[in-house]
Design an enzyme around this catalytic site. Structure first.
Site, short mmCIF file in Angstrom:
data_model
loop_
_atom_site.label_atom_id
_atom_site.label_comp_id
_atom_site.label_asym_id
_atom_site.label_seq_id
_atom_site.Cartn_x
_atom_site.Cartn_y
_atom_site.Cartn_z
N TYR A 116 0.81 -1.18 -0.12
CA TYR A 116 0.18 -0.13 0.01
C TYR A 116 0.81 1.18 -0.01
CZ TYR A 116 -4.30 2.56 0.67
OH TYR A 116 -5.45 3.62 0.42
N LYS A 125 -19.71 -20.57 -11.07
CA LYS A 125 -18.93 -20.19 -12.24
C LYS A 125 -17.71 -19.81 -11.91
CE LYS A 125 -20.13 -20.08 -16.74
NZ LYS A 125 -20.95 -20.85 -17.49
#
Length: 423
Positions: free
Chosen positions: A43, A98
């Protein structure tokens, strides 16, 4: 007994989805976070430099983020499985499922996205606005005819692959299995008389792909709830009009008489024994309605002993299963950063599937299905979903087609076999 069996599996499915944590997918970290320096790189301040690079060159997102291996599985919930318009949120278990298949079979990461949209334009606008996050878009469980409009609009506006699996995924698997079945039956796609029952996403896409591969349009009859879609019908939408035939046949029984091929993507028990008996010698029957096919194999086998039959179920031979296609098609498209999945790439997937069926089946696959032997023939016209070779043959075939048709932004992947070895 059927209700009891459904109750058992339904309860087991609820427990599977709920425990030990709700849902089927999660986000995992791919970089270390054990130290202060790790966090500084992940970060602030370290993240600033990749941001600057991507701002200067958007293509660098493929170098510094997960974009290149991330597919969005997106629905509006208007055609969820065989349950109809359940709404977007109720479709989430299917979209997560999926994601499971993408990750398990092809190593592709997925964010599932359920969009509440009252009109296709709202859905299209939503997907366009979030598309830069992803390397590809898999549209799922969107009702016809809006699914055609949505896919076309997104494909025109985006520079990443957009693929409606209910259309093209189904069509690709049907085409591969049908080519093998016709060959076994001593027939050709060019001469076969074909009946397609169901004029939704899968049916119309199958007709389009089969015609692209050599089927004659005037040999194909497509039926919806009102019967044969013929040139004299009024109020046909553009998509049904594109498959309308110049014929005096009006009913399924009339259409089936003398047909070489039946492809059902409709509903249960719609084909009678008499209809099946009226088909031509050595017919091919793809009864793909799930879970109950248009005609059950137990009944069909009492009527014909010269047919090749496929269903959408795993407990009969010749399962037509989309998992044979979409994970590997996207794998190939992502690996060469294709901007679309065009017809050439779809046909490459068809041929890769078709040809794999003629190769000797590894013992590992036989063991997975409790079989002693398996070879190309009436009960084996498509590879098994657990055949690991699918990942070896389909992505390179799709990638080669992408490069040869000029839609790939990246070169041939180093981990692939030599491109000239891919047929």
């Amino acid at each position: 007994m059927s209700k009891d069996a459904d109750a058992d599996i339904n309860q087991a499915a609820l427990e599977y989805h709920e425990c030990p944590v709700p849902g089927k997918i999660s986000v995992e970290l791919t970089k270390p976070t054990a130290s202060q320096r790790d966090l500084a790189l992940a970060y602030t301040p370290g993240v600033a430099e990749p941001v600057r690079r991507i701002a200067e060159n958007p293509e660098d997102a493929y170098r510094y983020t997960a974009k290149g291996n991330l597919v969005a599985v997106i629905t509006d919930g208007t055609a969820v499985l065989g349950l109809g318009n359940t709404g977007a949120l109720a479709g989430k278990p299917v979209m997560e499922g999926k994601g499971v298949l993408f990750k398990h079979f092809a190593g592709i990461d997925v964010f599932d996205i359920e969009v509440d949209a009252a009109h296709p334009s709202e859905f299209i606008d939503t997907v366009v606005r979030i598309a830069s996050t992803f390397g590809g878009i898999n549209l799922e469980d969107i009702a016809a005819p809006h699914c055609f409009e949505i896919e076309q609009a997104l494909a025109e506006q985006l520079d990443i692959p957009v693929f409606h699996d209910d259309q093209h995924g189904t069509a690709i698997i049907i085409a591969a299995g049908l080519l093998n079945a016709l060959e076994i039956q001593g027939k050709t796609l060019e001469e076969a008389k074909i009946v397609v029952l169901g004029a939704g996403a899968a049916g119309i896409a199958a007709v389009r792909l089969l015609c692209t591969m050599g089927a004659h349009r005037n040999n194909i009859l497509v039926l919806d709830r009102q019967g044969v879609i013929h040139a004299g019908r009024e109020n046909l939408n553009p998509f049904k009009f594109s498959v309308a035939a110049d014929t005096d046949k009006r009913t399924l029984a009339e259409a089936m008489h003398g047909a070489d091929v039946f492809i059902g993507v409709s509903g249960p028990d719609l084909v009678t024994p008499e209809m099946l008996a009226s088909m031509a010698e050595r017919p091919v029957v793809f009864a793909l309605s799930n879970p109950v096919p248009e005609i059950r194999p137990e009944i069909a086998n009492q009527v014909r002993n010269d047919m090749i039959m496929a269903t959408g179920r795993s407990d009969y031979p010749n399962q037509v299963n989309n998992v044979l296609g979409f994970p590997f098609i996207f794998r190939g498209a992502l690996d060469v950063r294709a901007c679309c999945i065009n017809e050439a790439m779809q046909i490459a997937a068809v041929n890769a599937l078709k040809n794999l069926t003629h190769e000797p089946v590894p013992q590992k696959v036989l063991s997975a299905y409790g079989l002693e032997e398996l070879s190309s023939g009436t009960n084996y016209i498509l590879p098994k979903p657990l055949d690991a070779r699918l990942r070896d043959v389909i992505p390179p075939a799709v990638a080669r087609a992408a490069i040869e048709t000029g839609v790939a932004k990246a070169g041939w992947p180093e981990h692939y076999p030599p491109m000239e070895s891919i047929s």
